[in-house]
Every structure is written in C-alpha cells, then in structure tokens.
Design a protein around this motif. Sequence first.
Motif, PDB file in Angstrom:
ATOM      1  N   CYS A 116      11.074   9.823  13.840  1.00  0.00           N
ATOM      2  CA  CYS A 116      10.942  11.048  12.709  1.00  0.00           C
ATOM      3  C   CYS A 116      11.748  11.008  11.637  1.00  0.00           C
ATOM      4  N   LEU A 117      13.284  11.125  12.285  1.00  0.00           N
ATOM      5  CA  LEU A 117      14.198  11.070  11.590  1.00  0.00           C
ATOM      6  C   LEU A 117      14.420  10.151  10.510  1.00  0.00           C
ATOM      7  N   LEU A 118      14.129   8.708  11.123  1.00  0.00           N
ATOM      8  CA  LEU A 118      14.097   7.325  10.277  1.00  0.00           C
ATOM      9  C   LEU A 118      13.238   7.673   9.193  1.00  0.00           C
ATOM     10  N   THR A 119      11.909   8.089   9.420  1.00  0.00           N
ATOM     11  CA  THR A 119      10.986   8.250   8.593  1.00  0.00           C
ATOM     12  C   THR A 119      11.478   9.189   7.319  1.00  0.00           C
ATOM     13  N   ALA A 120      11.924  10.242   7.779  1.00  0.00           N
ATOM     14  CA  ALA A 120      12.358  11.378   6.791  1.00  0.00           C
ATOM     15  C   ALA A 120      13.433  10.840   5.899  1.00  0.00           C
ATOM     16  N   PHE A 121      14.661   9.966   6.689  1.00  0.00           N
ATOM     17  CA  PHE A 121      15.607   9.515   5.926  1.00  0.00           C
ATOM     18  C   PHE A 121      15.251   8.514   4.835  1.00  0.00           C
ATOM     19  N   VAL A 122      14.239   7.570   5.392  1.00  0.00           N
ATOM     20  CA  VAL A 122      13.682   6.495   4.282  1.00  0.00           C
ATOM     21  C   VAL A 122      13.023   7.323   3.278  1.00  0.00           C
ATOM     22  N   THR A 123      12.108   8.214   3.527  1.00  0.00           N
ATOM     23  CA  THR A 123      11.426   8.737   2.508  1.00  0.00           C
ATOM     24  C   THR A 123      12.056   9.596   1.519  1.00  0.00           C
ATOM     25  N   ILE A 124      13.302  10.241   2.062  1.00  0.00           N
ATOM     26  CA  ILE A 124      14.303  10.916   1.201  1.00  0.00           C
ATOM     27  C   ILE A 124      15.149   9.984   0.168  1.00  0.00           C
ATOM     28  N   ARG A 125      15.608   8.792   0.748  1.00  0.00           N
ATOM     29  CA  ARG A 125      16.256   7.858  -0.186  1.00  0.00           C
ATOM     30  C   ARG A 125      15.305   7.192  -0.838  1.00  0.00           C
ATOM     31  N   LEU A 126      13.866   6.865  -0.608  1.00  0.00           N
ATOM     32  CA  LEU A 126      12.962   6.103  -1.387  1.00  0.00           C
ATOM     33  C   LEU A 126      12.584   7.206  -2.680  1.00  0.00           C
ATOM     34  N   ARG A 127      12.598   8.447  -2.573  1.00  0.00           N
ATOM     35  CA  ARG A 127      12.247   9.369  -3.605  1.00  0.00           C
ATOM     36  C   ARG A 127      13.469   9.222  -4.599  1.00  0.00           C
ATOM     37  N   ARG A 128      14.640   8.906  -4.000  1.00  0.00           N
ATOM     38  CA  ARG A 128      15.545   8.899  -5.053  1.00  0.00           C
ATOM     39  C   ARG A 128      16.001   7.437  -5.717  1.00  0.00           C
ATOM     40  N   LEU A 129      15.118   6.382  -5.358  1.00  0.00           N
ATOM     41  CA  LEU A 129      15.146   5.056  -5.720  1.00  0.00           C
ATOM     42  C   LEU A 129      13.967   4.912  -6.778  1.00  0.00           C
ATOM     43  N   PRO A 130      14.268   3.825  -7.600  1.00  0.00           N
ATOM     44  CA  PRO A 130      13.250   3.873  -8.789  1.00  0.00           C
ATOM     45  C   PRO A 130      11.579   3.527  -8.232  1.00  0.00           C
ATOM     46  N   ILE A 131      11.725   3.018  -6.968  1.00  0.00           N
ATOM     47  CA  ILE A 131      10.226   2.820  -6.594  1.00  0.00           C
ATOM     48  C   ILE A 131       9.603   4.241  -6.317  1.00  0.00           C
ATOM     49  N   GLY A 132      10.503   5.121  -5.713  1.00  0.00           N
ATOM     50  CA  GLY A 132       9.913   6.573  -5.214  1.00  0.00           C
ATOM     51  C   GLY A 132       9.621   7.326  -6.689  1.00  0.00           C
ATOM     52  N   ARG A 133      10.440   7.413  -7.268  1.00  0.00           N
ATOM     53  CA  ARG A 133      10.357   7.883  -8.767  1.00  0.00           C
ATOM     54  C   ARG A 133       8.947   7.417  -9.396  1.00  0.00           C
ATOM     55  N   ALA A 134       8.783   6.074  -9.308  1.00  0.00           N
ATOM     56  CA  ALA A 134       7.819   5.507  -9.638  1.00  0.00           C
ATOM     57  C   ALA A 134       6.266   5.911  -9.203  1.00  0.00           C
ATOM     58  N   TRP A 135       6.189   6.132  -7.800  1.00  0.00           N
ATOM     59  CA  TRP A 135       5.042   6.900  -7.192  1.00  0.00           C
ATOM     60  C   TRP A 135       4.794   7.959  -7.670  1.00  0.00           C
ATOM     61  N   GLU A 136       6.087   8.880  -7.812  1.00  0.00           N
ATOM     62  CA  GLU A 136       5.764  10.317  -8.444  1.00  0.00           C
ATOM     63  C   GLU A 136       4.910  10.159  -9.660  1.00  0.00           C
ATOM     64  N   ALA A 137       5.651   9.263 -10.330  1.00  0.00           N
ATOM     65  CA  ALA A 137       5.037   9.175 -11.884  1.00  0.00           C
ATOM     66  C   ALA A 137       3.681   8.652 -11.908  1.00  0.00           C
ATOM     67  N   LEU A 138       3.450   7.837 -11.007  1.00  0.00           N
ATOM     68  CA  LEU A 138       1.984   7.183 -10.844  1.00  0.00           C
ATOM     69  C   LEU A 138       1.096   8.506 -10.548  1.00  0.00           C
ATOM     70  N   ARG A 139       1.488   9.315  -9.663  1.00  0.00           N
ATOM     71  CA  ARG A 139       0.589  10.599  -9.192  1.00  0.00           C
ATOM     72  C   ARG A 139       0.301  11.426 -10.400  1.00  0.00           C
ATOM     73  N   GLU A 140       1.648  11.421 -11.378  1.00  0.00           N
ATOM     74  CA  GLU A 140       1.324  12.304 -12.536  1.00  0.00           C
ATOM     75  C   GLU A 140       0.478  11.554 -13.460  1.00  0.00           C
ATOM     76  N   ASP A 141       0.782  10.659 -14.147  1.00  0.00           N
ATOM     77  CA  ASP A 141      -0.063   9.795 -14.940  1.00  0.00           C
ATOM     78  C   ASP A 141       0.147   8.373 -15.020  1.00  0.00           C
ATOM     79  N   GLU A 142      -0.996   7.533 -14.421  1.00  0.00           N
ATOM     80  CA  GLU A 142      -0.849   6.068 -14.396  1.00  0.00           C
ATOM     81  C   GLU A 142      -0.631   5.541 -15.654  1.00  0.00           C
ATOM     82  N   ILE A 143      -1.517   5.959 -16.803  1.00  0.00           N
ATOM     83  CA  ILE A 143      -1.156   5.190 -18.006  1.00  0.00           C
ATOM     84  C   ILE A 143       0.016   5.192 -18.639  1.00  0.00           C
TER      85      ILE A 143
END
Lengths: 288, 461
Positions: free
Chosen positions: B289-316
């Motif tokens: 679980c902690l590994l999952t949380a760590f990876v998720t938190i890290r990924l959110r601060r990486l460009p890929i994580g930001r791109a995911w959230e941006a994708l959620r907001e507006d794909e176009i």
Amino acid sequence: MSAMASTMNNDAILKVEHLSMRFGGLMAINDLSFEVRRGEITALIGPNGAGKTTVFNCITGFYKPTMGMISMQQKDGKSFFLERMADFEVTRDAKVARTFQNIRLFSGLTLLENLLVAQHNALMKASGYTVLGLLGFKSYKDASKEATEKARYWLEKASLIDRADDPAGDLPYGAQRRLEIARAMCTGPELLCLDEPAAGLNPRESQELNKLLRSIRADNGTSLLLIEHDMSVVMEISDHVVVLEYGQKISDGDPAHVKNDPRVIAAYLGVDDDEVETVRHEVEEGAN
Amino acid sequence: MATVTNPSTASTGSLTAKALREATFTAVMTFLMFVLFVGLKTDQNMRNELILVPRWGLLAIFVIIAFVGRFAMVAWLQPWRTARKAAKDAAPAQTTDAGFVKRNFSKLAILALVLYPPIILSLFGAQGSLKYIDNFGIQILIYVMLAWGLNIVVGLAGLLDLGYVAFYAVGAYSYALLSINFGFSFWILLPLAGILSAFWGIILGFPVLRLKGDYLAIVTLAFGEIIRLVLINWQDVTQGTFGISGIPKITLFGIPFDASPHGFAKIFNLPMSSAYYKVFLFYLILLLCLLTAFVTIRLRRLPIGRAWEALREDEIACRSLGINTVTTKLTAFAIGAMFGGFAGSFFAARQGFVSPESFVFLESAVILSIVVLGGMGSLTGIAIAAIAMVGGTELLREMDFLKHIFGPDFTPELYRMLIFGLAMITMMLVRPRGFVGSREPTAFLFERKNVSGSFTKEGHG
C-alpha cells in the motif's frame, strides 16, 4: 531585435496552399492560399461562418484537410507539412501553438500547474520518460525548477503572478484569456495561433491584450496568426490581414489596404440592391 | 425575515401551526400511498381462496412515523439549521490553524498501522487477534491498495473503468498458475503479476481509447466480464468454477511459516501459531500500500501525472499543448492495472485459493464506490472510505446482538448492500465530492492552497 528585423518580411513561416475542407456537402474552405510571414502579426478576419476557425483547425491538426498543403518553416530551416501531422505533433514538433475560441483551461489545476502541463514534452524528456523522475534523479529536479521559472516569467508577463496558486477556473474572463495565451507560449512555439483572443474583453482588457501580443512578438520572436472580430485590435496590431468569405479569400494585404477594399466592405456591410451590379463588376475586375 | 433571524419569539406559534399543517398533510399522503401496499395484504386461506388481510396497525405505524418525522423536520430541524447557518455567516472568518493531528495525519496513520499488530496481539493474544488482523487489517488494506490503483485511472486521468477487477483477477491467476505449475516464489511473481496486469491494461486501453464517458464505462465493464468468463470456461488451465487451490504460501525470504524444523516458529524459538503468518501478511500488504501511495504521490508531481489530471480537465486542450493523449491514457490504464495485479497476487497468496467467484462485477463496483466516496484523487479520503466500506461490512458480521432484537433468523451481513447504497446516497447529499473533496496542487510558487472541488472536473472519458 535587429536580427529579427532582418529576417522580417523575408520568409514565410507558414504557407497555406490550395487548402480545401469539405464537410459532407458543405465546402467550408475552398482553395484558400495565404502566407504568414515570420515576425509579423497576421490577422484572419471574415464574417461569421466564413471558415476562419476551420482554417485554424486544419493548421493545428485538429481537422485533416480534404485537399491542399500547409507547410511550416522553422527558424533553423526544418520544415513540416502540417496536414500530415497529428494535432499534438503540430505543437510538439512543428512548434505551432494555439488557443481556443471558447477558452479551454484546466480549471481545476492552479495557474502554475496549467503552465507546467504546457511544458510536458520538455519535462517528460528530463524525467527520463517518468523512470528517472520516479527514482528522484537530479536532472528532473533541475528541469522542474527551470520549468517553474519559465512559468513565473509568463505569469509575470501576463500580469497573473499574484494569482499563481489559485485554480484557473477562479479567474475572471479576461485573465483566463491571458492565461491561455501564456500557456500556449509555454510550449515554446514559433507560431502562435489565437482564435478570437479579444472576444468578450472590455476595452481596457483589450488594450492589455494588445500589449501582451506585441511583446510576445518583440521579446520572444514568435509570429502570430489571429482570428479576430474586434476591428480595433485587428487594425491596431496586425501587419497583414487576410479576409475570408464563404471559405474563399476575398482580400489580402496590410490593414489600410483591406479596410478600403470594396469587396471587404460588401462582405461585412452588404450592399443595397441597386449596387449589386456595380460591386459584382468590381469583384470580377479584381479577380481578373 | 423575522421568522428566519428570530424564530424564538413571535413566530413560535405560527411555526408550530405550520409544522402541524404540513405534518397532517404528509400523514394523509402517506396513508393514501401505503393503504394498498401495506394496509391490505392479499393472502390465501385454508381453502386456497384469495382473501384480504388488513394490517391497520402497521399502516398506522407508517403514518405516525411520517407525521412525527415531518413535524420534527419543520418545527425543530429546519429552524435549527437556519440558525446555525446564520451563526456561521455572522461569525468572523476564523483563520483555522491546522492542528498537530491534521498536519501530520498521514504520518500518524502510518505509525498507527505499523503498531496495530503488536497492540492487537498483546490485547487479544495470538489466537484472538486473527480476526482483527486478517478480517479487518488485511482485508481493508487490500481494498485500499485496489482503490488507490483504480484512483490513478478514475481519479487522476478521469477514465471511468468499471472492469478494474479484471486486473485483480489477472494478478491473482498469474500468481496461482505460475507458482503451482512452475514453482516460482512470490517475490518473483509479484512483479511478474504486475507486469502481466499492466500488459492487459494496455490491451484493454487500445480499443477503448476513442471512447468516452458512458461508452467507455460499458466497454470496460464488458472487459471485466470477459476475463471472468474466460476464467470460468478455460477449464484446462483455470479449472473453471472449481478454482485453483493449494496455492503456495509466501515465505519470508525462504523461511516458510509452517511447523517444519526450518519454519519461522522453530527458527526463532516461538510457540507455533498461525498468527505470525497473518502479521507477516499484514506488514506485506501495508508495504505494498505504501509503495502504491509513494508511486502515486511521485507520479502526480511528474509530467505524466500532471498530464493525467490535465486530461481529466480537458482532453482537447491537452492535445493542443503537444501531449500525446494516446500514450498518456495507456500509461494510466497500465499503471492502474499494475497495482491491481500486485493486489491480486497478494490476494491469491493470502487465500491459498482463487476462483472466478472472487472477481465478479460487484467487486469492481465496491472498489469504484470507495474511490468515489473517498473523493476522487485523494489518497487520504480513499483510505478512509475503504475503512468505512470494508470495515463497516466486516463490522456487520460482528453485530450478533442484533439477533436478540430481530430474532435468530436475522443475518446482518445480508443488509450490507442496503447499507452500502444508503451510505452512497447520504454521501451524495452531504458531500457530493467525497470525504476529501479538495485537490492538493502538485506545485506552488508562494503558498500551497488546496483547490476546491467545485473547480475540478470528473473527467469525461
């Protein structure tokens, strides 16, 4: 500036040749050709439904044109055929960025995050396509810092710096327009396409926008192509105006020339019934 | 206005009258609505004739409940709510300085989880602790991990995935089959199960890339069912509905947890007990679980994580910024599926038995509701939601005293779905954005300010 001035007027950054776009039975653009010259601000105007946004969507890869060629010439000599590229490649490789008529911000992300998302490809490379970044390598931290500085630069330039940590959806309309432009600029484009940047702005915001657009051209050497209805913006800042009507070019030249073109006046204002013959005559003469 | 600001003086009388009026009206409506449903019951008598059995007492109870409820609502609850709201508005906006607990919530939570097994062991002894460590601890943590994995797909990237349990199944069956047939150990198969699940995530991702919203949900649902049906029908390999039993247990770097001379208990000179294995499993899933949380938190601060959230907001808008949405979506599916696979292989090792029955659609629904209930994207909220949902249903099993009230036939766990639905509806009314509705920004220039849930979007693909 002087280096830029010397390249100015020399070469075309974007060439649109014989572009046609057909939606079923509707010919939205019909054999359109024009040029955007490096370092200039080019305006694309025309009455509602003339096909301006369709031209934009063809240039930025959102539509695949039915016919024609769109070529982009970069500063370092590389050239791209935009009609053959996917939408994201147009921004990533050909360095053509765009904004939208109805603003498309990431409203739940902060201003800073919006600008960081725009630097996705550079950061992706620096983070070793996520792997190195996940392991906490220094190269990503440096790149991240650099990206933040770039974002800060654009926030200052768009006078949004004091709201950097607020969600983008919380901004007033005019500020959202500026943020969208700043975001597009964060992708590092050579050509920036703006779809009605002044729509819905009050006169003061309009002035601020003009200032921002001029400084983008002067400081960053980015060429601009814009669709605009607000004639005060068009006449004030553009070097070159292209007029569309029913998907065809009816006039092309500097603002003063276009303003006095009878076909443009006819397209915008219409003509009285008894004048139709004279205008038609003039148009035919012009065409020959 | 006077009635709102000062309900205690002049308006008290009129308020009671109003409450009585409305309560009477409600009672009449209730009577009309239920008179045929509840008041009269059709039944058979000894001669097989259809007769009407009146149940006026039960109907009276319904009517009285409606009357009293409406009266209390109008007379007391509504004035109290307006008064509270007025008091809240009148009070100066206080600067809430977050307390120590709030600031260090996640650290304290992890500490509590690490100390949980020893505390339980000392309280209930080796045998008594099994229930708390296994049923509550491990069970909840598996769901926390699954929900955190799904959170990447649904919460961050905004892709509605109703077939998440398929990846859980792929992980579980990968471990079961490979360990039984080839004798690989858990530590090799854990990453392998993750990779296989990620692979299936990509397989699912490709065809559904063009779909959005409802269409995406339907196809992912179908994918989950396909995997389950394959598991049922491919009997040569999966043994169908019989399931696979005798799956090897996990060893602690080669030390098995059994009664053999090389077993854990013998080596450390401890009395033989199954509790050690459970405690070991608890720490293992906590670590995952902690590994999952760590990876998720890290990924959110990486460009890929930001791109995911941006994708959620507006794909176009994403595509206009040069983001390849195809690979971005695929990575979201793959990484989400990978954590599902980890959880699956752990599940198989813990149960020692897998069958397609463990991977029905209901599981997907539970995991998705945990994500939604927790607040999409928030790890803390999801963990709380998992405790509430899974712990709550486990708790229902414990409520033996209810048998004294409702009779010996009453089995509380059968009401699990009812309570489940009730909890979801209550949640929707009270906190439509989940337990933690706000979003923590991944970067800041001057000060970290949480983004209110009203600005974030749920995604449309």
